[in-house]
Design a protein around this motif. Structure first.
Motif, PDB file in Angstrom:
ATOM      1  N   ASP A 186      -2.112   3.475   9.238  1.00 26.42           N
ATOM      2  CA  ASP A 186      -1.902   3.978   7.884  1.00 26.42           C
ATOM      3  C   ASP A 186      -0.992   5.212   7.818  1.00 26.42           C
ATOM      4  O   ASP A 186      -0.913   5.870   6.785  1.00 26.42           O
ATOM      5  N   THR A 244       0.847  -1.197   0.000  1.00 34.22           N
ATOM      6  CA  THR A 244       0.000   0.000   0.000  1.00 34.22           C
ATOM      7  C   THR A 244       0.879   1.242   0.000  1.00 34.22           C
ATOM      8  O   THR A 244       1.872   1.318   0.726  1.00 34.22           O
ATOM      9  N   LYS A 245       0.477   2.223  -0.829  1.00 35.90           N
ATOM     10  CA  LYS A 245       1.270   3.448  -0.936  1.00 35.90           C
ATOM     11  C   LYS A 245       0.411   4.689  -0.707  1.00 35.90           C
ATOM     12  O   LYS A 245      -0.806   4.662  -0.911  1.00 35.90           O
ATOM     13  N   LYS A 246       1.097   5.756  -0.317  1.00 34.41           N
ATOM     14  CA  LYS A 246       0.445   7.043  -0.073  1.00 34.41           C
ATOM     15  C   LYS A 246       1.312   8.158  -0.639  1.00 34.41           C
ATOM     16  O   LYS A 246       2.501   7.949  -0.899  1.00 34.41           O
TER      17      LYS A 246
END
Length: 339
Positions: A287, A159-161
């Motif tokens: 997160d 997962t990336k942000k």
């Protein structure tokens, strides 16, 4: 004729008698008047002055330390000693360390200082390094320009942000979040240094491009804990402060959960007590990339809502910022057990 002869003979005898008598008298008088000369010898001892007639100079005793310390931790005291009495003690920087009349050195803040002892004209000096109580990392959230490039939210995560977002702004003050966070971070740094801590900042200006991973990694290398400063955005009615941490279920830094949670509690409670801002409590999050890349206890403090006029005005006021900084610093002190 016969008579004249007789008279002449008599006269001759008289003269002889007188002469004889005179000779005898002379001998007698000579004996009486003769003096005996006695020669008297007086022995005189002459004392030759020695070169030690002047007062012997007192032997000089050098001034030396009997006890000194190369390092002292901030907040601690150590007694220095020298071999002579009547000492005057001085410090080259009283903000870093002070010294009492008895030679007790109290370390105050991180840095180096000279401690001097003076007796008469004799002076000795000792260089002392004051060690910090702890090293605090402060991340002033956001920056002037956000970076929408993506990065993994944790080590090995799929997962990336965005690397760093732009943040919010004050509805009343119009102040951007990145300005507010650096204002508080700068004042907090000064406060903590005066309390004996060393401080590492992730940024000291707005025109930077530092991702959340980079921020975490910088603080990991040098610090004992990390304080991430942010401000919230939301509905106009939403207000108050909260502290975010990674729980034990976090797949990246779950092992830090107990310490991170306690740090969050200490900072949030002290902050709200000092400011009067309502506490929204703790929030467990998985997160937050800046948290998930930490290897040290970390908390993210949402200081208030910039979208709430009351919180916004308070967080930009001089009095409000002083109390905010005092509260955060008090929470850090409590976490380490100094209060």
């Amino acid at each position: 004729m016969k008579r004249m002869t007789t008279l002449m003979i008599g006269a001759t005898f008289m003269a002889m008698a007188v002469a004889l008598t005179g000779n005898m008298k002379g001998k007698v008088f000579g004996a009486e008047t003769q003096t005996t000369s006695v020669q008297t010898t007086v022995e005189t001892t002459t004392v030759t002055p020695e070169t030690t007639t002047k007062k012997e100079k007192k032997k000089e005793v050098p001034l030396v330390f009997k006890k000194k310390y190369k390092t002292i931790t901030a907040g601690k005291s150590k007694k220095f000693k020298v071999n002579l009495k009547g000492v005057k003690w001085t410090s080259s920087n009283k903000k870093i360390a002070g010294v009492s009349k008895k030679g007790v050195v109290k370390a105050k803040r991180y840095g180096k200082v000279w401690i001097s002892a003076k007796v008469g004209k004799k002076v000795v000096k000792a260089k002392v390094k004051v060690l910090p109580k702890k090293v605090i990392g402060i991340d002033a959230g956001h920056q002037r320009q956000g970076n929408n490039g993506l990065e993994a939210i944790g080590p090995g995560a799929s997962t990336k942000k965005p690397k760093v977002s732009g943040g919010t702004a004050g509805v009343f003050t119009k102040k951007p979040e990145f300005v507010l966070t650096l204002e508080i971070a700068t004042k907090l740094k000064k406060k903590l240094i005066n309390q004996g801590y060393k401080v590492v900042m992730t940024r000291t200006s707005h025109d930077v491009n530092i991702t959340n991973i980079q921020r975490a990694q910088k603080l990991n290398k040098k610090c004992n804990i990390a304080i991430r400063l942010h401000a919230d955005g939301g509905p106009a009615s939403a207000q108050g402060a909260s502290a975010l941490y990674a729980p034990a279920s976090n797949p990246y830094v779950g092992k830090l959960a107990p310490k991170s949670k306690r740090l969050s509690e200490c900072v949030l409670n002290a902050y709200c007590e000092a400011t009067g801002i309502r506490s929204r409590g703790l929030s467990a999050r998985n997160d937050l990339s800046g948290t998930n890349w930490s290897t040290i206890p970390v908390t993210l403090l949402e200081m208030g809502f910039m979208t709430n006029a009351s919180d916004d005005r308070y967080m930009s006021s001089a009095e409000g910022q002083k109390k905010m900084v005092d509260g955060i610093a008090k929470g850090i002190e409590k976490y380490f057990g100094y209060q």
